[in-house]
Scaffold this motif. Structure first.
Motif, PDB file in Angstrom:
ATOM      1  N   ASP A  69     -59.695-155.666  11.832  1.00 44.67           N
ATOM      2  CA  ASP A  69     -60.411-157.286  11.826  1.00 44.67           C
ATOM      3  C   ASP A  69     -61.766-156.965  11.333  1.00 44.67           C
ATOM      4  OD1 ASP A  69     -60.264-159.768  12.748  1.00 44.67           O
ATOM      5  OD2 ASP A  69     -60.954-159.329  14.926  1.00 44.67           O
ATOM      6  N   PHE A  70     -61.884-156.210  10.315  1.00 47.36           N
ATOM      7  CA  PHE A  70     -63.124-156.274   9.413  1.00 47.36           C
ATOM      8  C   PHE A  70     -63.620-157.634   8.949  1.00 47.36           C
ATOM      9  CE2 PHE A  70     -62.028-151.912   9.270  1.00 47.36           C
ATOM     10  CZ  PHE A  70     -63.006-151.491  10.045  1.00 47.36           C
ATOM     11  N   GLU A  71     -64.969-158.062   9.147  1.00 52.03           N
ATOM     12  CA  GLU A  71     -65.408-159.452   8.440  1.00 52.03           C
ATOM     13  C   GLU A  71     -66.803-159.107   7.569  1.00 52.03           C
ATOM     14  OE1 GLU A  71     -68.237-160.701  12.381  1.00 52.03           O
ATOM     15  OE2 GLU A  71     -66.183-161.053  12.292  1.00 52.03           O
ATOM     16  N   GLY A  72     -66.984-160.093   7.093  1.00 51.70           N
ATOM     17  CA  GLY A  72     -68.235-160.250   6.152  1.00 51.70           C
ATOM     18  C   GLY A  72     -68.064-159.589   4.854  1.00 51.70           C
ATOM     19  N   MET A  73     -69.014-159.531   4.126  1.00 51.41           N
ATOM     20  CA  MET A  73     -69.135-158.993   2.655  1.00 51.41           C
ATOM     21  C   MET A  73     -68.494-157.548   2.449  1.00 51.41           C
ATOM     22  SD  MET A  73     -72.116-159.155  -0.163  1.00 51.41           S
ATOM     23  CE  MET A  73     -72.336-161.016   0.166  1.00 51.41           C
ATOM     24  N   ASP A  75     -59.840-147.475  22.983  1.00 53.38           N
ATOM     25  CA  ASP A  75     -61.173-147.478  23.036  1.00 53.38           C
ATOM     26  C   ASP A  75     -61.781-147.387  21.672  1.00 53.38           C
ATOM     27  OD1 ASP A  75     -63.574-147.821  24.473  1.00 53.38           O
ATOM     28  OD2 ASP A  75     -63.035-146.286  26.024  1.00 53.38           O
ATOM     29  N   LYS A  76     -63.238-147.131  21.807  1.00 50.25           N
ATOM     30  CA  LYS A  76     -64.056-147.033  20.521  1.00 50.25           C
ATOM     31  C   LYS A  76     -63.810-145.400  19.805  1.00 50.25           C
ATOM     32  CE  LYS A  76     -67.381-150.423  22.064  1.00 50.25           C
ATOM     33  NZ  LYS A  76     -68.849-150.644  22.432  1.00 50.25           N
ATOM     34  N   ILE A  77     -64.234-145.610  18.508  1.00 53.65           N
ATOM     35  CA  ILE A  77     -64.038-144.065  17.702  1.00 53.65           C
ATOM     36  C   ILE A  77     -65.401-143.583  18.207  1.00 53.65           C
ATOM     37  CG2 ILE A  77     -64.823-142.998  15.697  1.00 53.65           C
ATOM     38  CD1 ILE A  77     -63.146-145.451  14.316  1.00 53.65           C
ATOM     39  N   PRO A  78     -65.433-142.268  19.074  1.00 55.49           N
ATOM     40  CA  PRO A  78     -66.546-141.810  19.626  1.00 55.49           C
ATOM     41  C   PRO A  78     -67.618-141.296  18.725  1.00 55.49           C
ATOM     42  CG  PRO A  78     -64.955-140.066  19.569  1.00 55.49           C
ATOM     43  CD  PRO A  78     -64.313-141.487  19.179  1.00 55.49           C
ATOM     44  N   LEU A 126     -60.113-152.180  14.717  1.00 55.37           N
ATOM     45  CA  LEU A 126     -61.636-152.201  14.362  1.00 55.37           C
ATOM     46  C   LEU A 126     -62.078-153.542  13.784  1.00 55.37           C
ATOM     47  CD1 LEU A 126     -61.273-148.713  12.711  1.00 55.37           C
ATOM     48  CD2 LEU A 126     -62.391-149.345  15.058  1.00 55.37           C
ATOM     49  N   SER A 127     -63.561-153.827  14.333  1.00 57.30           N
ATOM     50  CA  SER A 127     -63.908-155.125  13.962  1.00 57.30           C
ATOM     51  C   SER A 127     -65.476-154.885  13.221  1.00 57.30           C
ATOM     52  CB  SER A 127     -64.132-155.901  15.153  1.00 57.30           C
ATOM     53  OG  SER A 127     -64.727-155.410  16.253  1.00 57.30           O
ATOM     54  N   GLY A 128     -66.126-155.925  13.048  1.00 52.10           N
ATOM     55  CA  GLY A 128     -67.385-155.904  12.705  1.00 52.10           C
ATOM     56  C   GLY A 128     -67.379-155.800  11.131  1.00 52.10           C
ATOM     57  N   GLU A 129     -68.493-155.712  10.830  1.00 55.01           N
ATOM     58  CA  GLU A 129     -68.578-155.257   9.121  1.00 55.01           C
ATOM     59  C   GLU A 129     -68.437-154.086   8.764  1.00 55.01           C
ATOM     60  OE1 GLU A 129     -72.842-156.716   7.859  1.00 55.01           O
ATOM     61  OE2 GLU A 129     -72.489-158.998   8.270  1.00 55.01           O
ATOM     62  N   ILE A 130     -67.921-154.112   7.551  1.00 57.36           N
ATOM     63  CA  ILE A 130     -67.743-152.650   6.822  1.00 57.36           C
ATOM     64  C   ILE A 130     -69.111-152.014   6.558  1.00 57.36           C
ATOM     65  CG2 ILE A 130     -66.702-151.445   5.075  1.00 57.36           C
ATOM     66  CD1 ILE A 130     -64.456-153.625   4.872  1.00 57.36           C
ATOM     67  N   PRO A 131     -69.496-150.919   7.124  1.00 59.18           N
ATOM     68  CA  PRO A 131     -70.686-150.339   7.023  1.00 59.18           C
ATOM     69  C   PRO A 131     -70.910-149.844   5.392  1.00 59.18           C
ATOM     70  CG  PRO A 131     -69.583-148.949   8.593  1.00 59.18           C
ATOM     71  CD  PRO A 131     -68.557-149.929   7.944  1.00 59.18           C
ATOM     72  N   LYS A 132     -72.429-150.320   5.070  1.00 58.57           N
ATOM     73  CA  LYS A 132     -72.753-150.064   3.717  1.00 58.57           C
ATOM     74  C   LYS A 132     -72.871-148.429   3.383  1.00 58.57           C
ATOM     75  CE  LYS A 132     -75.460-152.661   1.456  1.00 58.57           C
ATOM     76  NZ  LYS A 132     -74.250-153.088   0.258  1.00 58.57           N
ATOM     77  N   HIS A 137     -60.814-149.627  18.731  1.00 54.63           N
ATOM     78  CA  HIS A 137     -61.541-151.008  18.466  1.00 54.63           C
ATOM     79  C   HIS A 137     -62.661-150.943  18.506  1.00 54.63           C
ATOM     80  CE1 HIS A 137     -62.873-151.565  22.687  1.00 54.63           C
ATOM     81  NE2 HIS A 137     -61.560-151.068  23.141  1.00 54.63           N
ATOM     82  N   GLY A 138     -63.421-151.955  18.444  1.00 54.53           N
ATOM     83  CA  GLY A 138     -65.053-151.868  18.189  1.00 54.53           C
ATOM     84  C   GLY A 138     -65.586-151.590  16.596  1.00 54.53           C
ATOM     85  N   PHE A 139     -66.783-151.385  16.525  1.00 57.03           N
ATOM     86  CA  PHE A 139     -67.285-150.814  15.154  1.00 57.03           C
ATOM     87  C   PHE A 139     -67.149-149.565  14.815  1.00 57.03           C
ATOM     88  CE2 PHE A 139     -71.099-154.447  16.309  1.00 57.03           C
ATOM     89  CZ  PHE A 139     -70.057-155.303  16.409  1.00 57.03           C
ATOM     90  N   ILE A 140     -67.155-149.517  13.647  1.00 60.93           N
ATOM     91  CA  ILE A 140     -67.594-147.980  12.845  1.00 60.93           C
ATOM     92  C   ILE A 140     -68.808-147.590  13.337  1.00 60.93           C
ATOM     93  CG2 ILE A 140     -67.319-146.693  10.846  1.00 60.93           C
ATOM     94  CD1 ILE A 140     -65.502-148.447   9.550  1.00 60.93           C
ATOM     95  N   PRO A 141     -68.830-146.419  13.940  1.00 61.18           N
ATOM     96  CA  PRO A 141     -70.278-145.995  14.675  1.00 61.18           C
ATOM     97  C   PRO A 141     -71.249-145.728  13.377  1.00 61.18           C
ATOM     98  CG  PRO A 141     -68.483-144.164  15.170  1.00 61.18           C
ATOM     99  CD  PRO A 141     -67.799-145.555  14.662  1.00 61.18           C
TER     100      PRO A 141
END
Length: 836
Positions: free
Chosen positions: A415-419, A346-349, A392-398, A369-373
């Motif tokens: 499974d991170f993506e983007g810049m 599941d997701k990171i709480p 984990l997916s989505g963009e790496i948080p700035k 899985h899911g985004f880093i909250p």
């Protein structure tokens, strides 16, 4: 200092010779054996060498012989129990004695304490059945035993010692099965340590009989089988360490009965089944390590939400399934959390963001899985973050760029993506790991990721999406410019009549500045309250605000004392209190707060010990070089010199330690926290002239002068002692490090190495700097061919620290002289071309 004079042997009526902690060296005079009435010889914590003279070991009247912590050697006479029949205390720990323990020792039937730890003793331990009065038996850290099956048979001979309180035989070579007779020891036993021996077999079935045990240390043995359920009878147990054995079966639920338990380490066994939920009843637990077992099932919310956990929680390398419970957010003060190597999904709480004390967070090798909250952005103190090998997916948080203390970031194989961000930790390829994320692009060139590109449709979609925000932004910008102009005009006029020191800060202002005491503004937690960062709207100053917890005993007195202390002191190396707030909150409760200058580089503690030590090792991103440390030492000495000798009313700080030394943007040291400070009635250094007794002035363990513990009055010399303990600035070791125990202190550690072996005790960071400077091309290369200026300076620094921390207060060096000597060291370094 010096040698023990042989002429003491002429004092024929002498009954007690007490000379510990005097830096005595040389050998013990044979003439002491002529003291026919002598009952006590105490020579511990010196630098004595050679052996114990045979004549002393023939003094039949001797009841106490204590030579603990010297450099003595030799073997114990075979007839020692016959020649010293009245012996009550025999202490030879922390020396270099070798050979066996003589069987005759059992003839000294009055023995109460037998302490031989940390020597080179070997061979078997004889039966001790005649030592009925024995209370403390310490054989730790020798070479006793042979690994044979009967090594521990001597333990069963202690059954007659009905007052035995401490039994420590850890770190030897004892083999064989752990005998069941351990269960029959006296209920007076409080400390049992058998760890780090090649023993095997099951834990004694009757271990629960030892109902007064406070420490049970059976780590790194070969124990097998299950843990007896009657371990739950040990309701006084504070520390339980069973790590690195072969224990199996389930973790007994009766552990939940141990309400005083603070540390439980069961790591490295073969426990199976579930984690007992009633561990949540251990409301005093600060460290729990169940890692490297075969545990299964889900993580009990009651356990992971146990708010007392503040040091360590490790559930790694098991077979745990399910989710990481939301209740993990209750661990607001936890420093180390490791749930890696399980099958958590599941997701990171989002609640994990409440754990603002986290320094190390390891969640790798799971199925998250899911985004880093976004809530993770609250973990501003984090130093190690490992989320690798998940889904984990989505963009790496700035926001990860803004984590100033982050030294290791591992996001590999997700499974991170983007810049990929390019600031902060992301500038350091050796500290950031992103391999195995095939959709990432950009970042620093060293990562060798593909350049980021957008298709025409993506570009058009992005531009259309941004039109409305741009128009809104321009509108707000116009309004903001007008308001800013008005504000600056008013601020200019206000500054003509209002200074920072005259601000009258209200409770409402404190609430606004701290965003209603938001956790995002919290930068520290102290003994009497919390510290928040904020900006005063009156003048735009960044400040630190200490909000007192008035429910804490002594907090109000600390507030009053600090206000009185800082009222008339002004010095560049003292932390400036800008203003105070004394009123009531919205519920009508008393409210007290102090507003300080904000120190952007935190405390000296942050730089010396940036996160807790744990079994897997430690590291440090923050590094103070040699000259910076000397500069800070000079700053602190200058501040104390001002308080002691230059104030209108001389003052004693009473709580000097690294966490109370703050560093500004230029790395200048400022001494703060005057909550325990006391005034002196006159300028005399006589401790009897103090305003009040130090009864209740506790300071901090490891830094407080030893005379304070015995009720002595506060004095300048007490501050000087605490300053001497700041030897840790150069050794890197805290005085509360686990290696400093049983009367062995950081001062003893340093004194043993000065002057020839100072490099052996020095912080590795400084040694690396020294090697760099002495290498070809380094600033000291030519100079060091004839003389090592850094080693010489270190020796002098350590000697200054030892001169500050001698036991006798009147023998301590003046802080004024310390400041002078430190400046001479710095000038000498500068003259040699070394500037750090």
């Amino acid at each position: 200092m010096g040698n023990i004079p042989a002429s003491l042997g002429n004092l024929s009526s002498l009954e007690s010779l007490y000379l510990p902690r005097n830096n005595l060296s040389g050998s013990i005079p044979e003439a002491l054996g002529d003291l026919i009435r002598i009952r006590e010889i105490a020579l511990g914590l010196n630098w004595l060498s050679g052996s114990i003279p045979r004549a002393i070991l023939n003094c039949t009247s001797l009841a106490v012989l204590d030579v603990t912590e010297n450099q003595l050697q030799g073997s114990l006479p075979t007839d020692i129990g016959f020649t010293l029949p009245n012996l009550e205390f025999f202490g030879i720990s922390y020396n270099q004695f070798s050979g066996p323990i003589p069987p005759s020792i059992s003839n000294a039937t009055n023995l109460v304490e037998l302490e031989t730890g940390l020597n080179n003793l070997s061979g078997g331990v004889p039966f001790l059945e005649n030592l009925h009065k024995l209370q403390r038996l310490l054989f730790s850290a020798n070479h006793l035993g042979s690994g044979g099956p009967h090594d521990l048979s001597f333990l069963c001979s202690l059954g007659n010692a009905t007052g035995l309180k401490m039994l420590r035989i850890e770190d030897n070579s004892f083999g064989g099965i752990m005998p069941d007779c351990l269960s029959n020891f006296s209920t007076t036993l409080t400390d049992l340590a058998t760890g780090e021996n090649p023993t095997f077999g099951e834990m004694p079935r009757g271990i629960g009989n030892l109902v007064n045990l406070t420490r049970l240390l059976m780590h790194s043995n070969g124990l097998s089988g299950g843990v007896p359920s009657n371990i739950g009878n040990l309701r006084n147990l504070v520390v339980l360490n069973l790590r690195n054995n072969k224990l199996s079966g389930v973790i007994p639920s009766s552990l939940g009965n141990l309400e005083k338990l603070t540390v439980a380490t069961l790591k490295g066994n073969s426990f199976e089944g579930i984690i007992p939920s009633n561990l949540s009843k251990c409301q005093n637990l600060i460290a729990l390590d169940l890692s490297h077992n075969n545990l299964s099932g889900t993580i009990p919310p009651e356990v992971v939400g146990l708010s007392s956990l503040s040091a360590h929680l490790s559930l790694s390398r098991n077979h745990l399934t399910g989710v990481l419970p939301f209740e993990v957010g209750n661990l607001k003060l936890l420093a180390y959390l490791d749930v890696s190597g399980n099958m958590l999904r599941d997701k990171i709480p989002a609640s994990l963001g409440n754990c603002e004390g986290l320094l190390v967070l390891e969640m790798q090798d799971n199925l998250f899985h899911g985004f880093i909250p976004q809530s993770i952005s609250s973990l501003r103190s984090i130093e190690e973050l490992d989320l690798s090998h998940n889904n984990l997916s989505g963009e790496i948080p700035k926001f990860l760029e803004a984590f100033d203390f982050l030294r290791i970031l591992n996001l590999s194989y997700n499974d991170f993506e983007g810049m990929l961000p390019i600031e902060g930790i992301f500038k350091n390829m050796s500290a950031t790991f992103v391999i195995g994320n095939d959709k990432l692009c950009g970042g620093m060139p060293e990562f060798q990721l593909p350049k980021c590109s957008f298709s025409a449709s993506q570009t058009k979609k992005f531009a259309h999406k941004m039109q409305l925000p741009i128009f809104i932004f321009l509108g707000f910008l116009s309004v903001a410019l007008v308001l800013a102009s008005l504000y600056l005009y008013r601020l200019k006029r206000k500054r003509e009549s209002v200074s920072t020191s005259s601000l009258n800060v209200s409770y409402r202002t404190i609430v606004q500045v701290t965003d209603n005491f938001s956790s995002e503004k919290l930068i520290g937690v102290g003994g009497f309250g919390c510290v928040y960062k904020g900006i005063l709207h009156e003048n735009g100053n960044i400040v630190a605000i200490k909000v007192l917890n008035l429910l804490h005993r002594g907090a109000l007195k600390s507030f009053i004392d600090e206000c009185e202390a800082v009222r008339n002191i002004r010095h560049r190396n003292l932390l400036k209190v800008l203003t105070v707030c004394s009123g009531v909150d919205y519920q009508g409760n008393d409210f007290k707060a102090l507003v300080y200058e904000y120190m952007v580089n935190g405390s000296l503690e942050d730089w010396l010990h940036p996160y807790p030590r744990h079994d897997e090792g430690i590291g440090c991103t923050k590094k103070l070089n040699f000259v910076q440390r000397i500069n800070v030492a000079i700053d602190v000495a200058s501040a104390l010199d001002y308080l002691h000798h230059q104030c209108q009313r001389s003052m004693v700080h009473c709580d000097l330690k690294p966490s109370n030394v703050l560093l500004d943007a230029e790395m200048v040291g400022h001494v703060g926290d005057f909550g325990l400070a006391k005034f002196l009635l006159n300028t005399s250094s006589d401790a009897s002239a103090n305003q009040m007794s130090s009864a209740g002035v506790r300071g901090t363990v490891g830094y407080a002068a030893p005379e304070y513990a015995m009720g002595s009055d506060i004095s300048r010399e007490g501050d000087v002692y605490s300053y001497g303990v700041l030897l840790e600035m150069f050794t890197g070791f805290s005085p509360t490090n686990e290696m400093f125990k049983d009367n062995y202190s950081i001062c003893n550690f340093v004194a043993a190495a000065v002057p020839e072996r100072v490099l052996e005790i020095t912080d590795d960071i400084l040694l690396q700097e020294r090697e760099s400077c002495m290498s070809p091309g380094g600033p000291l290369y030519g100079h060091c061919k004839t003389k090592d200026i850094i080693q010489e300076s270190l020796a002098t620094l350590y000697e200054i620290g030892l001169a500050c921390s001698v036991v006798a207060p009147r023998e301590r060096v003046s802080i004024t002289e310390v400041a002078v000597q430190l400046r001479l060291i710095r000038n000498k370094l500068y003259a040699s071309g070394f500037h750090g």
